[in-house]
Design an enzyme around this catalytic site. Structure first.
Site, PDB file in Angstrom:
ATOM      1  N   ARG A   1       5.085  37.739   0.319  1.00  0.00           N
ATOM      2  CA  ARG A   1       6.192  36.795   0.296  1.00  0.00           C
ATOM      3  C   ARG A   1       7.547  37.462   0.429  1.00  0.00           C
ATOM      4  O   ARG A   1       8.569  36.796   0.426  1.00  0.00           O
ATOM      5  CB  ARG A   1       6.151  36.051  -1.032  1.00  0.00           C
ATOM      6  CG  ARG A   1       6.519  34.612  -0.847  1.00  0.00           C
ATOM      7  CD  ARG A   1       5.560  33.760  -1.489  1.00  0.00           C
ATOM      8  NE  ARG A   1       5.896  32.397  -1.614  1.00  0.00           N
ATOM      9  CZ  ARG A   1       4.953  31.488  -1.704  1.00  0.00           C
ATOM     10  NH1 ARG A   1       3.692  31.812  -1.616  1.00  0.00           N
ATOM     11  NH2 ARG A   1       5.283  30.240  -1.879  1.00  0.00           N
TER      12      ARG A   1
ATOM     13  N   LYS B   1      -0.309  25.888   5.363  1.00  0.00           N
ATOM     14  CA  LYS B   1      -1.114  27.112   5.203  1.00  0.00           C
ATOM     15  C   LYS B   1      -2.383  26.856   4.393  1.00  0.00           C
ATOM     16  O   LYS B   1      -3.466  27.267   4.779  1.00  0.00           O
ATOM     17  CB  LYS B   1      -0.311  28.215   4.488  1.00  0.00           C
ATOM     18  CG  LYS B   1       0.895  28.712   5.235  1.00  0.00           C
ATOM     19  CD  LYS B   1       1.509  29.925   4.538  1.00  0.00           C
ATOM     20  CE  LYS B   1       2.016  29.658   3.129  1.00  0.00           C
ATOM     21  NZ  LYS B   1       3.157  28.734   3.067  1.00  0.00           N
TER      22      LYS B   1
ATOM     23  N   ARG C   1      12.941  26.602  -3.113  1.00  0.00           N
ATOM     24  CA  ARG C   1      11.827  27.311  -2.463  1.00  0.00           C
ATOM     25  C   ARG C   1      12.152  27.573  -0.989  1.00  0.00           C
ATOM     26  O   ARG C   1      11.793  28.608  -0.447  1.00  0.00           O
ATOM     27  CB  ARG C   1      10.533  26.500  -2.609  1.00  0.00           C
ATOM     28  CG  ARG C   1       9.980  26.567  -4.036  1.00  0.00           C
ATOM     29  CD  ARG C   1       8.933  25.501  -4.290  1.00  0.00           C
ATOM     30  NE  ARG C   1       7.780  25.629  -3.439  1.00  0.00           N
ATOM     31  CZ  ARG C   1       6.975  24.611  -3.130  1.00  0.00           C
ATOM     32  NH1 ARG C   1       7.198  23.418  -3.618  1.00  0.00           N
ATOM     33  NH2 ARG C   1       5.941  24.807  -2.357  1.00  0.00           N
TER      34      ARG C   1
ATOM     35  N   ARG D   1       2.317  18.300  -7.868  1.00  0.00           N
ATOM     36  CA  ARG D   1       2.698  19.677  -8.208  1.00  0.00           C
ATOM     37  C   ARG D   1       4.081  19.695  -8.834  1.00  0.00           C
ATOM     38  O   ARG D   1       5.012  19.085  -8.319  1.00  0.00           O
ATOM     39  CB  ARG D   1       2.695  20.543  -6.940  1.00  0.00           C
ATOM     40  CG  ARG D   1       1.439  21.354  -6.786  1.00  0.00           C
ATOM     41  CD  ARG D   1       1.413  22.084  -5.485  1.00  0.00           C
ATOM     42  NE  ARG D   1       2.486  23.078  -5.341  1.00  0.00           N
ATOM     43  CZ  ARG D   1       2.467  24.029  -4.425  1.00  0.00           C
ATOM     44  NH1 ARG D   1       1.450  24.110  -3.576  1.00  0.00           N
ATOM     45  NH2 ARG D   1       3.458  24.888  -4.334  1.00  0.00           N
TER      46      ARG D   1
ATOM     47  N   ARG E   1       2.785  15.379  -0.283  1.00  0.00           N
ATOM     48  CA  ARG E   1       1.971  16.179  -1.204  1.00  0.00           C
ATOM     49  C   ARG E   1       2.387  15.920  -2.656  1.00  0.00           C
ATOM     50  O   ARG E   1       1.546  15.888  -3.553  1.00  0.00           O
ATOM     51  CB  ARG E   1       2.119  17.667  -0.869  1.00  0.00           C
ATOM     52  CG  ARG E   1       1.262  18.559  -1.744  1.00  0.00           C
ATOM     53  CD  ARG E   1       1.267  19.982  -1.261  1.00  0.00           C
ATOM     54  NE  ARG E   1       2.532  20.643  -1.526  1.00  0.00           N
ATOM     55  CZ  ARG E   1       2.854  21.855  -1.059  1.00  0.00           C
ATOM     56  NH1 ARG E   1       2.012  22.514  -0.301  1.00  0.00           N
ATOM     57  NH2 ARG E   1       4.008  22.397  -1.357  1.00  0.00           N
TER      58      ARG E   1
HETATM   59  P1  AMP Z   1       2.438  28.420  -3.039  1.00  0.00           P
HETATM   60  O1  AMP Z   1       1.281  27.654  -3.584  1.00  0.00           O
HETATM   61  O2  AMP Z   1       2.029  29.537  -2.121  1.00  0.00           O
HETATM   62  O3  AMP Z   1       3.491  27.522  -2.429  1.00  0.00           O
HETATM   63  O4  AMP Z   1       3.137  29.142  -4.283  1.00  0.00           O
HETATM   64  C1  AMP Z   1       3.720  28.405  -5.336  1.00  0.00           C
HETATM   65  C2  AMP Z   1       4.626  29.286  -6.146  1.00  0.00           C
HETATM   66  O5  AMP Z   1       3.875  30.371  -6.719  1.00  0.00           O
HETATM   67  C3  AMP Z   1       5.751  29.967  -5.384  1.00  0.00           C
HETATM   68  O6  AMP Z   1       6.874  29.135  -5.215  1.00  0.00           O
HETATM   69  C4  AMP Z   1       6.050  31.168  -6.291  1.00  0.00           C
HETATM   70  O7  AMP Z   1       6.782  30.768  -7.430  1.00  0.00           O
HETATM   71  C5  AMP Z   1       4.658  31.561  -6.748  1.00  0.00           C
HETATM   72  N1  AMP Z   1       4.047  32.528  -5.825  1.00  0.00           N
HETATM   73  C6  AMP Z   1       2.962  32.342  -5.018  1.00  0.00           C
HETATM   74  N2  AMP Z   1       2.686  33.435  -4.307  1.00  0.00           N
HETATM   75  C7  AMP Z   1       3.634  34.349  -4.652  1.00  0.00           C
HETATM   76  C8  AMP Z   1       3.905  35.683  -4.249  1.00  0.00           C
HETATM   77  N3  AMP Z   1       3.164  36.303  -3.314  1.00  0.00           N
HETATM   78  N4  AMP Z   1       4.951  36.316  -4.836  1.00  0.00           N
HETATM   79  C9  AMP Z   1       5.705  35.719  -5.763  1.00  0.00           C
HETATM   80  N5  AMP Z   1       5.516  34.475  -6.182  1.00  0.00           N
HETATM   81  C10 AMP Z   1       4.485  33.775  -5.632  1.00  0.00           C
END
Ligand code: AMP
Length: 192
Positions: free
Chosen positions: A88, A13, A144, A133, A127
């Site tokens: 989410r 994404k 996750r 990360r 990654r």
């Molecule tokens: P991402 O970079 O989108 O994979 O997000 C990394 C982490 O940020 C996720 O595993 C959640 O812990 C948190 N996170 C990101 N977006 C959301 C969201 N819309 N709602 C809740 N937690 C989020």
């Protein structure tokens, strides 16, 4: 154009959104990146979020809706946006709809990037090496994925029910996937 990008962790994404910005000229809004930035800056919200992110759980909806409302209130989204990582879960999807309806700017497209589990695992491992990360460790990734299947996957049907959903195959070269997305959006695909 107001686009929601959906897909499991590691589906690409973020990569695709960054490329779409160049073609579509609208901003990429990644809630994960906003949270990681807040954590890096050491804000109260950022520090609270970091411990949640590092467990692979979801940050509370209320925090997220405040964050997204603030971001969607800025001027650079006048012509649209690419949302990556939000919504989410179903509550966030409903809250986003309410917010956008109030602004008279409903979501036009939701794109689900489909990638099989083997590929996801490989991509995240790559990654992890590249970006380091803190939530790309094996144990957290497993959590996750569980959170994705339990809470985020229902969002796909939410958009399908509204007639807004397209599936795009996330296999192959990054540029190939981009062309598939642009074709779904009916955007002129002449490469620059
Ligand atoms: P991402 O970079 O989108 O994979 O997000 C990394 C982490 O940020 C996720 O595993 C959640 O812990 C948190 N996170 C990101 N977006 C959301 C969201 N819309 N709602 C809740 N937690 C989020």
């Amino acid at each position: 154009m107001r686009i929601v990008l959906l897909g499991a962790p590691g589906s690409g994404k973020g990569t695709q959104a960054a490329l779409m910005v160049e073609r579509l000229g609208i901003p990429h809004i990644s809630t994960g990146a906003l949270l990681r930035n807040a954590a890096k800056r050491g804000t109260e919200l950022g520090l609270k979020a970091k411990s949640i992110i590092d467990r692979g759980e979801l940050v509370p909806d209320e925090i997220m809706s405040d964050m997204i409302e603030e971001r969607l209130g800025r001027e650079d989204v006048a012509d649209g946006f690419i949302l990556d990582g939000y919504p989410r879960n179903l509550a966030q999807a409903k809250s986003l709809d309410t917010m956008l309806e109030r602004l008279n700017q409903p979501t036009n497209e939701a794109i689900q990037i489909d990638v099989d589990l083997d590929q996801l695992v490989k991509r995240i491992a790559r990654r992890a090496k590249k970006e380091g990360r803190s939530d790309d460790t094996e144990e957290v990734v497993r959590n996750r994925m569980r959170v994705y299947h339990e809470q985020t996957a229902p969002v796909i049907d939410y958009y399908a029910d509204r007639g807004l959903l397209s599936h795009v195959l996330g296999d192959g070269e990054v540029e190939e996937v981009l062309e598939r997305i642009l074709s779904v959006l009916s955007v002129n695909q002449t490469s620059t």
